[in-house]
Write an enzyme that holds these catalytic residues in place. Structure first.
Site, PDB file in Angstrom:
ATOM      1  N   ASP A 187      31.628  45.522  -6.827  1.00 24.85           N
ATOM      2  CA  ASP A 187      31.011  46.919  -5.878  1.00 24.85           C
ATOM      3  C   ASP A 187      29.525  46.774  -6.580  1.00 24.85           C
ATOM      4  O   ASP A 187      29.097  47.265  -5.472  1.00 24.85           O
ATOM      5  CB  ASP A 187      31.606  48.002  -6.318  1.00 24.85           C
ATOM      6  CG  ASP A 187      33.288  48.197  -6.053  1.00 24.85           C
ATOM      7  OD1 ASP A 187      33.599  47.460  -5.591  1.00 24.85           O
ATOM      8  OD2 ASP A 187      33.520  48.119  -7.460  1.00 24.85           O
ATOM      9  N   HIS A 208      36.935  51.895  -8.663  1.00 22.36           N
ATOM     10  CA  HIS A 208      37.071  50.511  -7.814  1.00 22.36           C
ATOM     11  C   HIS A 208      38.036  51.509  -6.667  1.00 22.36           C
ATOM     12  O   HIS A 208      39.017  50.954  -6.880  1.00 22.36           O
ATOM     13  CB  HIS A 208      37.081  49.620  -8.357  1.00 22.36           C
ATOM     14  CG  HIS A 208      37.750  48.148  -7.457  1.00 22.36           C
ATOM     15  ND1 HIS A 208      36.640  47.844  -7.147  1.00 22.36           N
ATOM     16  CD2 HIS A 208      38.405  47.529  -7.247  1.00 22.36           C
ATOM     17  CE1 HIS A 208      36.898  46.869  -6.349  1.00 22.36           C
ATOM     18  NE2 HIS A 208      38.022  46.409  -6.069  1.00 22.36           N
TER      19      HIS A 208
HETATM   20  N1  LIG Z   1      38.175  44.483  -9.261  1.00 19.74           N
HETATM   21  C1  LIG Z   1      38.262  44.054  -8.055  1.00 19.74           C
HETATM   22  O1  LIG Z   1      37.173  44.129  -7.581  1.00 19.74           O
HETATM   23  C2  LIG Z   1      38.669  43.486  -7.430  1.00 19.74           C
HETATM   24  C3  LIG Z   1      38.424  42.232  -5.888  1.00 19.74           C
HETATM   25  C4  LIG Z   1      39.473  41.457  -5.929  1.00 19.74           C
HETATM   26  C5  LIG Z   1      40.879  41.422  -6.039  1.00 19.74           C
HETATM   27  N2  LIG Z   1      41.769  42.776  -7.154  1.00 19.74           N
HETATM   28  C6  LIG Z   1      42.664  42.444  -7.693  1.00 19.74           C
HETATM   29  O2  LIG Z   1      43.081  41.001  -8.470  1.00 19.74           O
HETATM   30  C7  LIG Z   1      44.388  41.086  -8.155  1.00 19.74           C
HETATM   31  C8  LIG Z   1      44.374  39.934  -8.412  1.00 19.74           C
HETATM   32  O3  LIG Z   1      44.077  39.282  -7.643  1.00 19.74           O
HETATM   33  P1  LIG Z   1      44.304  37.457  -7.034  1.00 19.74           P
HETATM   34  O4  LIG Z   1      44.239  37.756  -5.662  1.00 19.74           O
HETATM   35  O5  LIG Z   1      44.119  36.853  -7.836  1.00 19.74           O
HETATM   36  O6  LIG Z   1      46.043  37.882  -6.281  1.00 19.74           O
HETATM   37  P2  LIG Z   1      47.089  37.023  -6.378  1.00 19.74           P
HETATM   38  O7  LIG Z   1      48.162  37.104  -5.639  1.00 19.74           O
HETATM   39  O8  LIG Z   1      47.283  35.815  -5.793  1.00 19.74           O
HETATM   40  O9  LIG Z   1      47.240  36.557  -8.051  1.00 19.74           O
HETATM   41  C9  LIG Z   1      48.025  37.708  -8.895  1.00 19.74           C
HETATM   42  C10 LIG Z   1      48.673  36.326  -9.968  1.00 19.74           C
HETATM   43  O10 LIG Z   1      49.053  37.332 -10.947  1.00 19.74           O
HETATM   44  C11 LIG Z   1      50.238  37.010 -11.181  1.00 19.74           C
HETATM   45  N3  LIG Z   1      51.242  38.081 -12.093  1.00 19.74           N
HETATM   46  C12 LIG Z   1      51.857  39.305 -11.821  1.00 19.74           C
HETATM   47  N4  LIG Z   1      52.140  39.316 -12.692  1.00 19.74           N
HETATM   48  C13 LIG Z   1      52.145  38.884 -13.605  1.00 19.74           C
HETATM   49  C14 LIG Z   1      52.139  39.672 -15.304  1.00 19.74           C
HETATM   50  N5  LIG Z   1      52.512  40.530 -15.827  1.00 19.74           N
HETATM   51  N6  LIG Z   1      51.879  39.018 -15.965  1.00 19.74           N
HETATM   52  C15 LIG Z   1      50.797  37.933 -15.505  1.00 19.74           C
HETATM   53  N7  LIG Z   1      50.389  36.991 -14.263  1.00 19.74           N
HETATM   54  C16 LIG Z   1      50.945  37.721 -13.608  1.00 19.74           C
HETATM   55  C17 LIG Z   1      51.329  36.233  -9.894  1.00 19.74           C
HETATM   56  O11 LIG Z   1      52.071  35.490 -10.735  1.00 19.74           O
HETATM   57  C18 LIG Z   1      49.660  35.246  -9.403  1.00 19.74           C
HETATM   58  O12 LIG Z   1      50.028  33.982  -9.368  1.00 19.74           O
HETATM   59  C19 LIG Z   1      44.958  42.216  -7.195  1.00 19.74           C
HETATM   60  O13 LIG Z   1      45.297  43.349  -7.791  1.00 19.74           O
HETATM   61  C20 LIG Z   1      44.244  42.670  -6.570  1.00 19.74           C
HETATM   62  O14 LIG Z   1      43.921  43.706  -5.844  1.00 19.74           O
HETATM   63  C21 LIG Z   1      40.764  43.612  -7.744  1.00 19.74           C
HETATM   64  O1  LIG Z   2      42.476  44.006  -3.250  1.00 14.28           O
HETATM   65  C1  LIG Z   2      42.067  45.053  -2.833  1.00 14.28           C
HETATM   66  O2  LIG Z   2      42.087  46.130  -2.329  1.00 14.28           O
HETATM   67  C2  LIG Z   2      40.104  45.094  -2.510  1.00 14.28           C
HETATM   68  C3  LIG Z   2      39.261  44.697  -3.671  1.00 14.28           C
HETATM   69  O3  LIG Z   2      39.813  45.089  -4.933  1.00 14.28           O
HETATM   70  C4  LIG Z   2      38.769  44.202  -3.307  1.00 14.28           C
HETATM   71  O4  LIG Z   2      37.532  45.310  -3.699  1.00 14.28           O
HETATM   72  O5  LIG Z   2      38.132  43.315  -2.787  1.00 14.28           O
END
Ligand SMILES: NC(=O)c1ccc[n+]([C@@H]2O[C@H](COP(=O)([O-])OP(=O)(O)OC[C@H]3O[C@@H](n4cnc5c(N)ncnc54)[C@H](O)[C@@H]3O)[C@@H](O)[C@H]2O)c1
Ligand SMILES: O=C(O)C[C@H](O)C(=O)O
Length: 329
Positions: free
Chosen positions: A160, A188
């Site tokens: 952000d 977030h």
């Molecule tokens: N904070 C931020 O700024 C931000 C930004 C983007 C995404 N995210 C979040 O990040 C997370 C991951 O995003 P992504 O696009 O890589 O998702 P994704 O679904 O591509 O990958 C997530 C991975 O986590 C694994 N997983 C699930 N449970 C697990 C466990 N108990 N132990 C280990 N691994 C486990 C899954 O098998 C999968 O491979 C999501 O929750 C998304 O919303 C946060």
């Molecule tokens: O996975 C989401 O809900 C959005 C993600 O947290 C982001 O800020 O890009």
């Protein structure tokens, strides 16, 4: 003299963020070009095959700093002696799921991970939670690791923060490097408050260089809802930018913020700026010698106060929900 390798745990390592993150950690972007690393990668059992493919690619890059790679579906192995942990793996929201369902599903992930960190990680481990809802997932992990200093558990608002800088750069025509002291307060989520009241562009107050109506009605919602806009455009949530922000977060925490500048990190509130104690809340922080401190003494206008309180309220509601589920005290 060659440094001892740092042990870096990444959960959800076979996911889309992992695919960007691991290569940058291994290349030295996170801990420096003189710091060898051991990657300790955690996935759920069905994803181990895909993760082994990623590991083949990591090896094929022949990164000089990549000392070793551990692949496991056991948190007690993944967090063993870890110096850093990036908790990315989480249960994403599916159609029809309420926030409570999401918090409960993630409790099943972050409670055992907190317990494993408590049992086997280094006592000064630095943890950043990326998986959503990141702030409350960090609270769950922290509360289940009672022997680790609570300050070692943080959540990512750096994406952000970076979005706030780039939107301001685009509007003012300033360069990203000339923008300083933006703050992301709170969660977030779309209640976050991207605050430009202290920000500068080329050393001059940012709010003197933009229209107030644009700031309030366009800028703040654009930054706060950028994640949803990316999902809409890409059909998947942000990945490379999220990985880049996680790298920035740990790099600044480990190696320090530049002199005279601050960044935004979601950290346990100590009550500063009237934020209820214990919430994992985005604050302006400076880092020195591996320790962060909240930037104190900033003026808070009524406009800022209302937004800071609204995002704190949402975090209190999330905390109440996970308390009801017995996941935190
Ligand atoms: N904070 C931020 O700024 C931000 C930004 C983007 C995404 N995210 C979040 O990040 C997370 C991951 O995003 P992504 O696009 O890589 O998702 P994704 O679904 O591509 O990958 C997530 C991975 O986590 C694994 N997983 C699930 N449970 C697990 C466990 N108990 N132990 C280990 N691994 C486990 C899954 O098998 C999968 O491979 C999501 O929750 C998304 O919303 C946060
Ligand atoms: O996975 C989401 O809900 C959005 C993600 O947290 C982001 O800020 O890009």
């Amino acid at each position: 003299m060659t440094k001892e390798p740092a042990r870096v745990t990444v959960t959800g390592a076979a996911g889309q963020i992992g695919y960007s993150l691991l290569f940058r950690i291994a290349s030295g972007d996170m801990l420096g070009k003189d710091q060898p690393v051991i990657l300790q990668l955690l996935e759920i059992t069905p994803a181990l095959k895909a993760l082994n493919g990623v590991v083949m690619e990591l090896r094929d890059c022949a990164f000089p700093l990549l000392h070793d790679i551990v692949v496991t579906d056991d948190p007690m192995v993944a967090f063993k002696d870890a110096d850093y942990a990036l908790l990315v793996g989480a249960m994403p929201r599916k159609a029809g799921m309420e926030r409570g369902d999401l918090l409960s599903a993630n409790g099943g992930i972050f409670k055992p991970q907190g317990e494993a960190i408590n049992a086997v990680a280094k006592r000064d481990i630095k943890v950043v939670v990326v998986g959503n809802p990141a702030n409350t997932n960090a609270l769950i992990a922290q509360q289940n690791a009672p022997d680790i200093d609570p300050k070692q558990f943080t959540a990512l608002v750096r994406l952000d923060h970076n979005r706030a800088i780039s939107q301001l750069a685009e509007k003012t025509g300033g360069a990203v490097k000339d923008i300083k002291n933006v703050t992301i307060w709170g969660n977030h989520s779309s209640t976050q408050y991207p605050d430009l009241s202290q920000a500068t562009v080329n050393g001059q107050p940012a709010l003197d260089q933009v229209d107030r109506t644009w700031y309030e009605t366009e800028y703040i919602p654009t930054v706060a809802k950028r994640g949803a806009a990316i999902i809409e455009a890409r059909g998947a949530s942000s990945a490379a930018s999220a990985a880049g922000a996680a790298i920035d977060h740990i790099r600044d925490w480990a190696l320090g913020t530049p002199e005279g500048e601050w960044t935004s990190m979601a950290i346990p509130s100590d009550g500063s700026y009237g934020v209820p104690e214990g919430l994992i809340y985005g604050f302006p922080v400076r880092v020195k010698d591996g320790k962060y401190e909240i930037v104190q003494g900033l003026d808070i206008s009524d406009f800022s106060r209302a937004r800071m309180d609204a995002t704190a309220k949402e975090l209190q509601e999330e905390r109440d929900e996970v308390r009801k589920l017995g996941l935190v005290k």
